[in-house]
Design an enzyme around this catalytic site. Structure first.
Site, short mmCIF file in Angstrom:
data_model
loop_
_atom_site.label_atom_id
_atom_site.label_comp_id
_atom_site.label_asym_id
_atom_site.label_seq_id
_atom_site.Cartn_x
_atom_site.Cartn_y
_atom_site.Cartn_z
N GLY A 1 0.82 -1.20 0.00
CA GLY A 1 0.00 0.00 0.00
C GLY A 1 0.86 1.25 0.00
O GLY A 1 2.09 1.18 0.03
N CYS A 2 0.22 2.42 0.01
CA CYS A 2 0.98 3.67 -0.03
C CYS A 2 1.77 3.90 1.24
O CYS A 2 2.74 4.65 1.26
CB CYS A 2 0.04 4.85 -0.29
SG CYS A 2 -1.19 5.11 0.98
#
Length: 384
Positions: free
Chosen positions: A358-359
């Site tokens: 994920g980010c």
């Protein structure tokens, strides 16, 4: 006896002279500066010493080759790297100086330096823990100890309750769990929060620029890169213009204040490093660090560190994935090195899962229906 009396009288008069000259009450603090070896030549050392001397907070003592300006200071001649290091050690050992700034020093394993930078976004001072040296050979263990070192330095600087964040590198979440174990058992640590919307202790690049926490914990190699970026981004990398240098060496039982600067550090950084060393001497860093380590040990530091050591290789159990599902829910806070093991732990529990990124870092993805159960399984297995 007569010599002791004469020395006492001399110390009183020296202290009085210092008080009249600087306006400060108390014995003069002396900080050594080694002047050999800069890529920028002796002039940068001369300028840095002059800046520090003009402030009048402490005395600058020079160690190195004789120059036409060194006679303006207390000066100990040393003409090569070996002589410089030997002289520096002797002056620290016999108490002639209270701390030092140097371009090179061999720290023992277990000691690393806590740098101090000025963040470009808000001009906030932040401690990078750590920037040179080797606190431990296992990254997660080193980062846990680096957190203790960073807290000690921040407290010696006068920050009573420094906030701590962990730079989002490999092992960051493992380190977070370990520090929480210490906190749960009584070691006082205040975690800061990322400025990003999802918060958390893991700090991203934005947080480094903003200075989201007082202490930013990382491994020494990452910290060294950060110091160079923060120090020289305005010069294109050729000259370190801002910050306070790579900081004092800190470790369990280490009893000296030796601050490091780079061979590319400019006069403003070296002058700040001298002031930083003075603040550490005045703030009794050695005593503060000793107290922090004692507190951490009482909270089970030994057990925490042992739990971070690499495990012996085991025969890997073959685990097959359950029937595939649509995965729209994610579990974060899992270290990238544990990601695949966490997925297999869920498969073994009959929950289909996939790994992803994920980010904010590594994630495990599961179905919405299995999200709560999956969190329990992964937490129980020690991956969150």
């Amino acid at each position: 006896m007569t010599n002791q009396v004469n020395q006492a009288i001399k110390d009183v008069f020296n202290e009085l002279a210092h008080t009249l000259e600087s306006g400060q009450v108390g014995p003069s603090i002396k900080i050594g500066l080694t002047i050999n070896g800069s890529e920028l030549g002796f002039d940068v050392m001369r300028e840095a010493a002059a800046i520090a001397k003009a402030e009048g907070l402490f005395e600058v003592v020079l160690i190195g080759e004789s120059q036409d300006w060194t006679s303006d200071y207390e000066h100990y001649e040393a003409n090569n790297e070996q002589e410089v290091e030997t002289t520096l050690d002797k002056l620290l050992e016999d108490g002639t100086i209270d701390g030092a700034v140097t371009l090179h020093h061999t720290f023992p394993i277990g000691v690393s330096t806590v740098g101090r930078v000025i963040t470009p976004a808000l001009g906030k001072e932040v401690f990078i823990a750590t920037t040179t040296g080797t606190t431990a050979t296992v990254r997660a263990e080193a980062m846990v100890l680096n957190a203790i070192n960073g807290i000690a330095v921040a407290k010696a600087k006068g920050i009573e309750n420094p906030t701590v964040g962990i730079v989002n590198v490999d092992s960051a979440h493992t380190v977070e769990r370990a520090l929480n174990q210490l906190k749960d058992k009584g070691y006082h640590i205040t975690f800061g929060q990322s400025a990003r919307a999802d918060g958390g202790v893991a700090l991203r690049g934005n947080d480094l620029l903003l200075g989201s926490t007082d202490v930013m914990v990382c491994d020494s190699l990452t910290g060294n890169i950060l110091m160079k970026l923060f120090g020289s981004y305005t010069s294109g990398g050729t000259y370190e213009t801002t910050g306070f240098g790579y900081g004092p060496g800190v470790g369990d039982g280490y009893d000296r204040i030796i601050n490091i600067v780079s061979r590319a550090s400019g006069a403003p950084v070296i002058a700040n490093a001298l002031k930083y060393a003075y603040q550490m001497a005045k703030g009794k860093l050695v005593e503060v660090a000793k107290a922090e380590y004692q507190s951490a040990k009482h909270a089970g530091l030994k057990d925490v560190v042992e739990g971070l050591q690499p495990k012996a290789a085991a025969v890997e159990e073959e685990v097959k994935a359950p029937e595939k599902e649509i995965v729209t829910s994610s579990l974060s806070g899992i270290d990238v090195l544990d990601l695949e093991d966490a997925v297999k732990a869920l498969w073994k529990a009959g929950i289909y899962a996939e790994s992803g990124m994920g980010c904010s870092g590594p994630i495990v993805m599961v179905s919405d229906a299995n999200a709560e159960k999956a969190k329990e399984v992964v937490t129980e297995a020690g991956y969150m």
